[in-house]
Scaffold this active site. Structure first.
Site, PDB file in Angstrom:
ATOM      1  N   ASP A   8     133.341  85.287 -18.232  1.00  0.00           N
ATOM      2  CA  ASP A   8     132.327  86.279 -17.905  1.00  0.00           C
ATOM      3  C   ASP A   8     131.134  85.484 -17.353  1.00  0.00           C
ATOM      4  O   ASP A   8     131.060  84.264 -17.524  1.00  0.00           O
ATOM      5  CB  ASP A   8     131.942  87.052 -19.177  1.00  0.00           C
ATOM      6  N   LEU A   9     130.215  86.153 -16.690  1.00  0.00           N
ATOM      7  CA  LEU A   9     129.071  85.456 -16.079  1.00  0.00           C
ATOM      8  C   LEU A   9     127.758  85.691 -16.841  1.00  0.00           C
ATOM      9  O   LEU A   9     127.203  84.782 -17.464  1.00  0.00           O
ATOM     10  CB  LEU A   9     128.925  85.910 -14.620  1.00  0.00           C
ATOM     11  N   ASP A  10     127.291  86.958 -16.793  1.00  0.00           N
ATOM     12  CA  ASP A  10     125.986  87.281 -17.388  1.00  0.00           C
ATOM     13  C   ASP A  10     126.053  87.117 -18.904  1.00  0.00           C
ATOM     14  O   ASP A  10     126.845  87.792 -19.564  1.00  0.00           O
ATOM     15  CB  ASP A  10     125.596  88.729 -17.051  1.00  0.00           C
ATOM     16  N   THR A  16     121.167  85.668 -17.585  1.00  0.00           N
ATOM     17  CA  THR A  16     120.779  86.815 -16.754  1.00  0.00           C
ATOM     18  C   THR A  16     120.958  88.165 -17.447  1.00  0.00           C
ATOM     19  O   THR A  16     120.603  89.196 -16.880  1.00  0.00           O
ATOM     20  CB  THR A  16     121.642  86.841 -15.471  1.00  0.00           C
ATOM     21  N   LYS A  45     126.156  96.181 -21.532  1.00  0.00           N
ATOM     22  CA  LYS A  45     126.603  94.800 -21.313  1.00  0.00           C
ATOM     23  C   LYS A  45     128.067  94.759 -20.901  1.00  0.00           C
ATOM     24  O   LYS A  45     128.912  95.371 -21.568  1.00  0.00           O
ATOM     25  CB  LYS A  45     126.445  93.984 -22.605  1.00  0.00           C
ATOM     26  N   SER A 114     133.836  88.495 -13.861  1.00  0.00           N
ATOM     27  CA  SER A 114     132.595  89.230 -14.122  1.00  0.00           C
ATOM     28  C   SER A 114     132.638  90.610 -13.477  1.00  0.00           C
ATOM     29  O   SER A 114     133.232  90.789 -12.422  1.00  0.00           O
ATOM     30  CB  SER A 114     131.418  88.447 -13.524  1.00  0.00           C
ATOM     31  N   ALA A 115     131.953  91.561 -14.120  1.00  0.00           N
ATOM     32  CA  ALA A 115     131.817  92.904 -13.548  1.00  0.00           C
ATOM     33  C   ALA A 115     130.769  92.925 -12.442  1.00  0.00           C
ATOM     34  O   ALA A 115     130.628  93.916 -11.733  1.00  0.00           O
ATOM     35  CB  ALA A 115     131.410  93.883 -14.646  1.00  0.00           C
ATOM     36  N   LYS A 145     135.569  96.797 -17.182  1.00  0.00           N
ATOM     37  CA  LYS A 145     135.587  96.547 -18.624  1.00  0.00           C
ATOM     38  C   LYS A 145     135.084  97.806 -19.326  1.00  0.00           C
ATOM     39  O   LYS A 145     134.160  98.430 -18.806  1.00  0.00           O
ATOM     40  CB  LYS A 145     134.672  95.362 -18.982  1.00  0.00           C
TER      41      LYS A 145
HETATM   42  C1  BG6 Z   1     127.800  92.592 -16.081  1.00  0.00           C
HETATM   43  C2  BG6 Z   1     126.534  92.868 -16.844  1.00  0.00           C
HETATM   44  O1  BG6 Z   1     128.076  91.220 -16.096  1.00  0.00           O
HETATM   45  O2  BG6 Z   1     127.653  93.005 -14.722  1.00  0.00           O
HETATM   46  C3  BG6 Z   1     126.176  94.343 -16.750  1.00  0.00           C
HETATM   47  O3  BG6 Z   1     126.720  92.510 -18.203  1.00  0.00           O
HETATM   48  C4  BG6 Z   1     126.098  94.760 -15.281  1.00  0.00           C
HETATM   49  O4  BG6 Z   1     124.942  94.552 -17.398  1.00  0.00           O
HETATM   50  C5  BG6 Z   1     127.386  94.406 -14.569  1.00  0.00           C
HETATM   51  O5  BG6 Z   1     125.876  96.164 -15.192  1.00  0.00           O
HETATM   52  C6  BG6 Z   1     127.343  94.720 -13.072  1.00  0.00           C
HETATM   53  O6  BG6 Z   1     126.438  93.852 -12.450  1.00  0.00           O
HETATM   54  P1  BG6 Z   1     125.845  94.063 -10.994  1.00  0.00           P
HETATM   55  O7  BG6 Z   1     125.172  92.726 -10.706  1.00  0.00           O
HETATM   56  O8  BG6 Z   1     127.001  94.313 -10.076  1.00  0.00           O
HETATM   57  O9  BG6 Z   1     124.892  95.190 -11.034  1.00  0.00           O
HETATM   58 MG    MG Z   2     128.286  89.249 -20.136  1.00  0.00          MG
END
Ligand code: BG6
Ligand code: MG
Length: 219
Positions: A8-10, A16, A45, A114-115, A145
């Site tokens: 996962d990233l964030d 972030t 999240k 990552s999403a 997810k």
């Molecule tokens: C996830 C975050 O990694 O990415 C979420 O935990 C976020 O909070 C989702 O909504 C989508 O991110 P983005 O950058 O495409 O708006």
């Molecule tokens: Mg995360």
């Protein structure tokens, strides 16, 4: 021994996670003159931008037109991107540089699961893009997810079976996704809902190859 790590990233690689929720709070304050409780952060999240907005509108008990929905998504992302302006290598979370170096030394492949649609740009800012053999595209998977799709896609991009991979997450939606993908789940954080993970670490600083290797069940 596992052959791939699906990140996962964030909140796992980059510091972030709170920036996303800060952007939502600002948006909700501007448009609805309302405040979001901190307890809502966990529910957004790991969840896609659109699904996060649905969670928030549901909490506020308001419905908006499709046009307004899209406008809110664009504006949230603009605020979020503005907060990333100075993001750099210093915003890698503790232990991540060392853990990635260790994985590379052992020729374990890395994929991003990552999403976030901003994932590639963030990896660039953190100077980590070259460390990843694959980046799964969240816009190309049917379900976000907590569905397992992005982790399955990330393993596939590495030409690995999810069973041969470890997934790392800081969100409960992400842990559910990893568990359903068949990969071994490692959670970083202290939220009670992370207890569903196969391995629970208090923070990214505790990530290291030996700890995970010893617990990994398919050695
Ligand atoms: C996830 C975050 O990694 O990415 C979420 O935990 C976020 O909070 C989702 O909504 C989508 O991110 P983005 O950058 O495409 O708006
Ligand atoms: Mg995360």
């Amino acid at each position: 021994m596992f052959k791939g790590v699906l990140f996962d990233l964030d909140g796992v690689i980059a510091d972030t996670s709170t920036l996303h929720f800060d952007a939502w709070k600002k948006l909700v304050n501007n448009y609805f003159s309302a405040k979001l409780p901190d307890s809502l952060e966990e529910k957004t999240k790991g969840v896609s931008r659109g699904d996060s907005l649905k969670v928030i509108l549901n909490y506020l008990d308001v419905s908006v037109s499709d046009t307004m929905f899209q406008r809110l998504l664009v504006e949230k992302n603009q605020t979020y991107l503005a907060s990333l302006e100075n993001l750099s290598i210093k915003d890698r979370l503790p232990g991540i540089t060392e853990f990635i170096t260790e994985l590379k030394q052992h020729e374990i492949k890395l994929a991003l699961a990552s999403a976030s649609l901003n994932g590639p740009a963030i990896l660039d800012k953190l100077e980590l893009r070259d460390a990843f053999e694959a980046i799964a595209d969240p816009s190309k998977v049917p379900y976000g997810k907590p569905a397992p799709d992005i982790f399955i896609a990330a393993a596939k991009a590495l030409e690995l079976n999810p069973r041969d991979c470890v997934g790392i997450e800081d969100s409960s939606a992400g842990i559910t996704a990893i568990n359903h993908s068949g990969a071994y789940s490692v959670a970083v954080g202290t939220h009670p809902e992370l207890k569903a993970a196969n391995m629970l670490l208090a923070s990214t600083a505790e990530l290291n190859l030996d700890t995970i290797r010893q617990a990994y069940p398919h050695n």
